[in-house]
Design a protein around this motif. Structure first.
Motif, PDB file in Angstrom:
ATOM      1  N   LEU A  25       0.831  -1.203   0.000  1.00  0.00           N
ATOM      2  CA  LEU A  25       0.000   0.000   0.000  1.00  0.00           C
ATOM      3  C   LEU A  25       0.870   1.259   0.000  1.00  0.00           C
ATOM      4  N   GLY A  26       1.989   1.213   0.702  1.00  0.00           N
ATOM      5  CA  GLY A  26       2.910   2.350   0.712  1.00  0.00           C
ATOM      6  C   GLY A  26       3.464   2.653  -0.672  1.00  0.00           C
ATOM      7  N   ILE A  27       3.741   1.607  -1.447  1.00  0.00           N
ATOM      8  CA  ILE A  27       4.193   1.807  -2.832  1.00  0.00           C
ATOM      9  C   ILE A  27       3.065   2.419  -3.661  1.00  0.00           C
ATOM     10  N   ARG A  28       1.874   1.863  -3.482  1.00  0.00           N
ATOM     11  CA  ARG A  28       0.728   2.281  -4.291  1.00  0.00           C
ATOM     12  C   ARG A  28       0.380   3.750  -4.083  1.00  0.00           C
ATOM     13  N   ILE A  29       0.372   4.201  -2.821  1.00  0.00           N
ATOM     14  CA  ILE A  29      -0.009   5.590  -2.555  1.00  0.00           C
ATOM     15  C   ILE A  29       1.204   6.498  -2.337  1.00  0.00           C
ATOM     16  N   LYS A  30       2.403   5.932  -2.531  1.00  0.00           N
ATOM     17  CA  LYS A  30       3.655   6.685  -2.403  1.00  0.00           C
ATOM     18  C   LYS A  30       3.793   7.342  -1.024  1.00  0.00           C
ATOM     19  N   ASN A  31       3.659   6.528   0.007  1.00  0.00           N
ATOM     20  CA  ASN A  31       3.749   6.994   1.384  1.00  0.00           C
ATOM     21  C   ASN A  31       4.976   6.353   2.030  1.00  0.00           C
ATOM     22  N   ASP A  32       6.027   7.143   2.208  1.00  0.00           N
ATOM     23  CA  ASP A  32       7.278   6.616   2.764  1.00  0.00           C
ATOM     24  C   ASP A  32       7.140   6.135   4.209  1.00  0.00           C
ATOM     25  N   SER A 119      13.367   2.187  -4.064  1.00  0.00           N
ATOM     26  CA  SER A 119      12.214   1.842  -4.900  1.00  0.00           C
ATOM     27  C   SER A 119      11.967   0.337  -4.945  1.00  0.00           C
ATOM     28  N   MET A 120      12.990  -0.448  -4.690  1.00  0.00           N
ATOM     29  CA  MET A 120      12.865  -1.897  -4.795  1.00  0.00           C
ATOM     30  C   MET A 120      12.563  -2.570  -3.445  1.00  0.00           C
ATOM     31  N   MET A 121      13.012  -1.996  -2.351  1.00  0.00           N
ATOM     32  CA  MET A 121      12.937  -2.663  -1.052  1.00  0.00           C
ATOM     33  C   MET A 121      11.511  -2.985  -0.571  1.00  0.00           C
ATOM     34  N   PRO A 122      10.514  -2.149  -0.831  1.00  0.00           N
ATOM     35  CA  PRO A 122       9.164  -2.570  -0.407  1.00  0.00           C
ATOM     36  C   PRO A 122       8.707  -3.861  -1.090  1.00  0.00           C
ATOM     37  N   TYR A 123       9.098  -4.048  -2.337  1.00  0.00           N
ATOM     38  CA  TYR A 123       8.758  -5.295  -3.035  1.00  0.00           C
ATOM     39  C   TYR A 123       9.514  -6.472  -2.422  1.00  0.00           C
ATOM     40  N   VAL A 124      10.782  -6.237  -2.103  1.00  0.00           N
ATOM     41  CA  VAL A 124      11.593  -7.282  -1.480  1.00  0.00           C
ATOM     42  C   VAL A 124      10.998  -7.666  -0.123  1.00  0.00           C
ATOM     43  N   THR A 125      10.628  -6.671   0.647  1.00  0.00           N
ATOM     44  CA  THR A 125      10.017  -6.919   1.954  1.00  0.00           C
ATOM     45  C   THR A 125       8.727  -7.715   1.805  1.00  0.00           C
TER      46      THR A 125
END
Length: 147
Positions: A25-32, A119-125
């Protein structure tokens, strides 16, 4: 004492789901902040699974035979190093041990890369937590109820 480990495992299940959801969701709404929360939840899963495996190790070392898993895979005459290795002597302990190794790896990756590859780490997580969710689900819903 065993209830502490079971509770830690159940809480790890919930926190793992949160970590996946917060990261994606953080990636989707761009919320760090949400991405960071998912990353912190992944480290919390490591702490919770470590608590569960530490509880199981304590049960083995204290020879608490009121728990069937300990009674089936240990005895009083074993040296402590054999009692520790008895943790992964059966299906339930083996699933817990492999899930613990995965969370160690996940915590190391997340902590080492918290300022790199943003940019990649949320996907990795999310992927690593998805795998952890599999192991935790197997332990909570399949391995224990297959007896």
């Amino acid at each position: 004492m065993g209830q502490v480990g079971q509770f830690a495992l159940a809480l790890a299940f919930v926190v793992t789901i949160y970590s996946i959801a917060a990261s994606l969701l953080g990636i989707r709404i761009k919320n760090d902040k949400l991405i960071a929360s998912g990353r912190n939840a992944a480290v919390a899963v490591f702490v919770l699974i470590s608590t569960a495996i530490g509880t199981l190790a304590y049960l083995f070392l204290s020879s608490d035979y009121s728990y069937a898993y300990v009674a089936e895979h240990s005895n009083r005459d074993l040296p402590n190093y054999f009692k520790i290795s008895s943790i992964w002597g059966g299906q339930e302990g083996s699933l817990l041990f492999w899930g613990w190794l995965l969370t160690i790896y996940t915590a190391l990756v997340v902590i080492q890369n918290r300022r790199k590859h943003m940019s990649m780490m949320p996907y990795v997580t999310s992927v690593l937590m998805g795998t952890s969710l599999f192991f935790t689900s197997m332990h909570l819903f399949v391995a224990i109820h297959s007896r």
